[in-house]
Design a protein around this motif. Structure first.
Motif, mmCIF file in Angstrom:
data_model
loop_
_atom_site.group_PDB
_atom_site.id
_atom_site.type_symbol
_atom_site.label_atom_id
_atom_site.label_comp_id
_atom_site.label_asym_id
_atom_site.label_seq_id
_atom_site.Cartn_x
_atom_site.Cartn_y
_atom_site.Cartn_z
ATOM 1 N N GLY A 150 0.801 -1.218 0.000
ATOM 2 C CA GLY A 150 0.000 0.000 0.000
ATOM 3 C C GLY A 150 0.829 1.259 0.000
ATOM 4 N N ASP A 151 2.098 1.161 0.388
ATOM 5 C CA ASP A 151 2.968 2.337 0.445
ATOM 6 C C ASP A 151 3.948 2.406 -0.718
ATOM 7 N N VAL A 152 3.823 1.466 -1.672
ATOM 8 C CA VAL A 152 4.771 1.405 -2.788
ATOM 9 C C VAL A 152 4.706 2.674 -3.631
ATOM 10 N N ASN A 153 5.879 3.207 -3.981
ATOM 11 C CA ASN A 153 5.985 4.389 -4.842
ATOM 12 C C ASN A 153 6.444 4.043 -6.247
ATOM 13 N N THR A 154 7.183 2.925 -6.369
ATOM 14 C CA THR A 154 7.776 2.564 -7.663
ATOM 15 C C THR A 154 7.571 1.087 -7.947
ATOM 16 N N LEU A 155 7.135 0.779 -9.176
ATOM 17 C CA LEU A 155 7.036 -0.596 -9.641
ATOM 18 C C LEU A 155 8.114 -0.836 -10.681
ATOM 19 N N VAL A 156 8.950 -1.842 -10.439
ATOM 20 C CA VAL A 156 9.968 -2.244 -11.408
ATOM 21 C C VAL A 156 9.457 -3.505 -12.098
ATOM 22 N N LEU A 157 9.233 -3.425 -13.406
ATOM 23 C CA LEU A 157 8.580 -4.503 -14.137
ATOM 24 C C LEU A 157 9.420 -4.960 -15.316
ATOM 25 N N ASP A 158 9.503 -6.272 -15.502
ATOM 26 C CA ASP A 158 10.081 -6.803 -16.731
ATOM 27 C C ASP A 158 9.104 -6.563 -17.877
ATOM 28 N N LYS A 159 9.646 -6.418 -19.071
ATOM 29 C CA LYS A 159 8.761 -6.224 -20.230
ATOM 30 C C LYS A 159 8.070 -7.523 -20.609
ATOM 31 N N THR A 160 8.858 -8.550 -20.871
ATOM 32 C CA THR A 160 8.321 -9.799 -21.401
ATOM 33 C C THR A 160 7.516 -10.538 -20.338
ATOM 34 N N GLY A 161 6.259 -10.826 -20.649
ATOM 35 C CA GLY A 161 5.395 -11.556 -19.746
ATOM 36 C C GLY A 161 4.654 -10.676 -18.769
ATOM 37 N N THR A 162 5.071 -9.432 -18.627
ATOM 38 C CA THR A 162 4.409 -8.506 -17.719
ATOM 39 C C THR A 162 3.668 -7.438 -18.510
ATOM 40 N N ILE A 163 4.421 -6.722 -19.318
ATOM 41 C CA ILE A 163 3.831 -5.662 -20.132
ATOM 42 C C ILE A 163 3.392 -6.219 -21.487
ATOM 43 N N LYS A 205 18.829 -4.398 -12.389
ATOM 44 C CA LYS A 205 17.617 -4.457 -11.579
ATOM 45 C C LYS A 205 17.883 -3.978 -10.161
ATOM 46 N N ILE A 206 18.925 -4.526 -9.567
ATOM 47 C CA ILE A 206 19.213 -4.145 -8.186
ATOM 48 C C ILE A 206 19.702 -2.700 -8.115
ATOM 49 N N SER A 207 20.368 -2.221 -9.158
ATOM 50 C CA SER A 207 20.833 -0.832 -9.187
ATOM 51 C C SER A 207 19.651 0.125 -9.213
ATOM 52 N N VAL A 208 18.651 -0.188 -10.031
ATOM 53 C CA VAL A 208 17.453 0.659 -10.114
ATOM 54 C C VAL A 208 16.741 0.698 -8.772
ATOM 55 N N ILE A 209 16.601 -0.474 -8.135
ATOM 56 C CA ILE A 209 15.919 -0.533 -6.840
ATOM 57 C C ILE A 209 16.658 0.285 -5.791
ATOM 58 N N GLN A 210 17.972 0.130 -5.739
ATOM 59 C CA GLN A 210 18.752 0.874 -4.751
ATOM 60 C C GLN A 210 18.692 2.377 -4.991
ATOM 61 N N LYS A 211 18.674 2.779 -6.252
ATOM 62 C CA LYS A 211 18.582 4.201 -6.576
ATOM 63 C C LYS A 211 17.250 4.781 -6.108
ATOM 64 N N ALA A 255 17.165 4.980 -2.330
ATOM 65 C CA ALA A 255 18.006 6.069 -1.826
ATOM 66 C C ALA A 255 17.253 7.390 -1.826
ATOM 67 N N GLU A 256 16.234 7.495 -2.683
ATOM 68 C CA GLU A 256 15.407 8.703 -2.742
ATOM 69 C C GLU A 256 14.213 8.620 -1.789
ATOM 70 N N GLY A 257 14.209 7.605 -0.931
ATOM 71 C CA GLY A 257 13.158 7.466 0.072
ATOM 72 C C GLY A 257 11.896 6.791 -0.424
ATOM 73 N N LYS A 258 11.980 6.060 -1.532
ATOM 74 C CA LYS A 258 10.799 5.424 -2.107
ATOM 75 C C LYS A 258 10.753 3.940 -1.752
ATOM 76 N N LEU A 259 9.537 3.396 -1.721
ATOM 77 C CA LEU A 259 9.346 1.967 -1.536
ATOM 78 C C LEU A 259 9.167 1.336 -2.910
ATOM 79 N N VAL A 260 9.877 0.232 -3.145
ATOM 80 C CA VAL A 260 9.935 -0.369 -4.483
ATOM 81 C C VAL A 260 9.391 -1.794 -4.448
#
Length: 701
Positions: free
Chosen positions: A321-334, A520-526, A529-534
């Motif tokens: 419920g507090d998620v700010n960012t969704l990291v999604l693979d293209k294939t099979g998701t989008i 993937k892990i780099s995007v999540i950590q970035k 670092a900006e205070g977002k839940l991923v």
């Protein structure tokens, strides 16, 4: 291993009407059982050790014991001036008791739904006889509990799959309704990323399969599900703990307020009895949300389970419920998932037949849906192998090389893969590049497809056009997330042009092309670092670090064990798009908690103005009795009866959740105040007045 002869396909895989009636009847029995168990558990939870975990309801429970003592001895705290005090105190005790019991019942119903699901799963674990395959191909019948990881098992139509496993041979329909609740059979086949995993306890309904067992007895997926769903000890989430502390502080404040009222009442010569003070305290503290708080949290996990997702804790559901960012693979998701070969594009003067032939050789060991589609297209164009495949060797695809292929017996190398990777391969063998490759690359990319180049040694023969199709409605779903303040980031191994076309069509906020597992892990950590839940999804071993790093990690049921252990949720349907639904459920949980908290506080304000003026009627404050309640006793009983009944009345809403709407935080706040705040103010006045009239009519006023 000897191949077993195929069996005849099952002709009837649909549920008969009688089966549907039986399922509905069973569902009703299960519901009845849940409520009967909840009634019993509600009494068990009256144990003080269990009751003290809910500070608000514990105050009510203590008040119940005090009013019970005063009922037995009305003069326990001094002479009383009330008329028929034992009757009034006895009714008060009963109302307070049921207030606590209703709160326990709400929590027990929510817990009972999880236990019922665990019981249903446990019923699928009956020991079966498995047809175990020996290394020489012979079959022996053994108990399913004797199977171990690595054993091979032969199953035919009608058999129960004895253990979790992976299909290594065959194609068949499997009934997974015992796990997913979906009656439609699922096709299982070897070599498929999303359709090769089978779960013990499901049933094969057509054809035959050979599976390799992937879990020892007691460690299968159903065993883990039962442990998670049935968890007897549910740790409170951080938001739940914070709200519990807030409610406890509010209760303490109202306790001090009520404790000072006797002195003020004595001053204005309007004495207040102990039972009335207790009733006033119970009416003022937030009992509604206090009684439903646990049920809301448990029901949130249950709603996730209804989507065929198993959460390891309520903390994970709440984090959604507090998620700010969704990291999604293209294939099979989008996109729809399995990219299929649409066209071969010849270059460097080669013919279509030559490209088809080279593409066929490069894909003969590729068991992925993409590889199989390339083989089918090549054969449709007339390509045929002119050598013995057993004398060739496969070159497996890797994220590092970004290509795969075949090494022939005569030393020649055939490769297919990303255009840049094939260019590098050709250069390393002193091959030449051509502008035609860039032209074909641009053409496929601009259509939103994925271009794969194919080569033989240092010569590039052409480009394979893999067609990607964006899932219908995905753009609208991303728009909903955007309105909720959730940012979407698409990760893909495709080139920048293809990625930008798909990103624009799907409506994602950002994308990263030619992404590696490390990205993937780099995007999540970035983002963190900006205070977002991923939140992110994954299914491979290389996804495990990113799943562990994300605030919400959802692993696919068809994924590797490492991915499942790193994630805090597992999707039984292996649908990466489910992440969007999970975020909606998490937000619905927070919305429901906020709505009922608003309603509860508004109720307390209304009850305050209903009771206080009547209590101080002797001090010439009768003019404030805007509801014209009959007497102090009538006002107190009416308020407490409403206070007790509103808890069971709101149980369905707490379990089902407030209807989710994709709104911003400000819009949700305004909506809560308008509907649940205003409704919470008006409802008590109407209900208390009606109850007062009934009490007066039966002579209890």
């Amino acid at each position: 291993m000897n191949q077993v002869a195929p069996t005849q396909k099952s002709k009837n895989t649909k549920l008969r009407p009688s089966d549907r009636r039986q399922a509905r009847k069973k569902a009703k029995i299960n519901n009845k059982g849940i409520y009967l168990r909840a009634i019993k558990d509600a009494f068990i939870k009256l144990n003080p050790i269990a009751a003290i975990k809910n500070p608000v309801m514990f105050v009510v429970w203590i008040g119940t014991l005090i009013t019970l003592a005063v009922t037995i001895d009305p003069d326990l705290f001094g002479p009383t001036q009330q008329r028929n005090p034992q009757l009034f105190n006895g009714i008060l005790t009963g109302i307070l008791f049921f207030t606590v019991w209703f709160a326990n019942f709400a929590e027990a119903v929510a817990e009972g739904r999880g236990k019922a699901q665990a019981d249903a799963l446990r019923s699928t674990q009956a020991e079966t006889i498995a047809k175990k395959l020996a290394s020489e191909g012979s079959i022996s019948e053994v108990p399913s509990t004797s199977l171990r990881q690595g054993d091979n098992v032969y199953i035919v139509a009608g058999d129960i799959i004895p253990a979790d496993g992976e299909v290594i041979m065959g194609v068949a329909s499997v009934d997974e309704s015992a796990i997913t609740g979906e009656s439609a059979p699922v096709l299982k086949e070897s070599g498929s990323d999303v359709a090769s995993s089978v779960t013990g306890g499901t049933r094969i309904i057509s054809d035959e399969l050979i599976i390799r067992v992937t879990a020892d007895p007691g460690k299968g997926f159903i065993d883990r599900m039962i442990t998670l769903v049935e968890g007897a000890e549910r740790s409170k989430t951080p938001n739940e703990v914070a709200l519990t502390v807030l409610l406890a502080v509010l209760s303490l404040i109202f306790l001090f307020v009520v404790a000072t009222l006797p002195a003020f009442a004595y001053y204005v010569q309007s004495p207040i009895s102990i039972p009335v003070l207790i009733a006033l305290l119970v009416a003022l503290i937030p009992t509604t949300i206090g009684g439903l708080l646990s049920a809301i949290g448990i029901a949130g996990m249950d709603r996730v389970a209804q989507y065929n997702v198993i959460a390891t804790s309520g903390r994970a559901v709440e984090a959604c419920g507090d998620v700010n960012t969704l990291v999604l693979d293209k294939t099979g998701t989008i996109t729809l998932g399995n990219r299929l070969a649409e066209e071969f594009i010849p270059i460097n003067g080669h013919s279509m037949q030559e490209v088809a032939y080279i593409a066929l050789i490069a894909s003969i060991f590729d068991d992925t849906p993409e590889g199989k589609s390339i083989v089918r297209l090549a054969e449709r164009l007339g390509a045929r192998l002119d050598f013995d495949p057993s004398r060739a060797s496969a070159v497996e695809f890797s994220a590092k090389t970004r290509m795969s292929g075949t090494n022939l017996a005569n030393g020649r190398e055939v490769r297919k893969g990303a255009v840049g990777a094939i260019q590098g391969f050709v250069r390393s063998r002193n091959g030449r590049e051509t502008p035609e490759l860039d032209t074909a690359y641009q053409r496929v990319s601009q259509q939103g497809g994925t271009p794969l180049a194919v080569c033989l040694d240092q010569e590039i023969y052409g480009v394979i056009y893999l067609k990607d199709i964006v899932k219908p409605g995905i753009r609208e779903r991303f728009a909903q997330l955007r309105r909720m303040g959730v940012r979407t980031v698409m990760l893909t191994g495709d080139n920048h042009i293809t990625a930008s076309v798909i990103a624009q069509e799907a409506g994602v906020d950002d994308f990263i092309a030619e992404a590696t597992p490390e990205d993937k892990i780099s995007v999540i950590q970035k983002e963190q670092a900006e205070g977002k839940l991923v939140a992110m999804t994954g299914d491979g071993t290389n996804d495990a670090p990113a799943l562990a790093q994300a605030n919400v990690g959802v692993a696919m049921n068809t994924g590797t064990q490492a991915a499942k252990e790193a994630a805090n949720m597992v999707d039984l349907d292996s649908d990466p798009t489910k992440l969007i639904d999970i975020v909606s459920i998490g937000k619905q949980l927070l919305i429901t908690r906020g709505a009922l908290t608003t309603f509860s506080i508004a109720n307390d304000i209304a009850k305050y103005f209903a009771i206080i003026p009547v209590i101080f009627a002797a001090a010439n404050l009768q003019s404030l009795n805007i509801m014209n309640l009959t007497s102090t006793n009538s006002a107190v009983l009416s308020a407490l009866i409403y206070n007790a009944l509103i808890i069971p009345a709101l149980i369905p809403l707490a379990l089902k959740g407030v209807k989710f709407r994709p709104l911003t935080a400000n819009q949700l706040l305004k909506r809560n105040i308008l509907i649940y705040g205003l409704g919470g103010l008006i409802a008590p006045f109407i209900a208390i007045k009606i109850i007062d009239l009934l009490i007066t009519a039966v002579g209890l006023a």
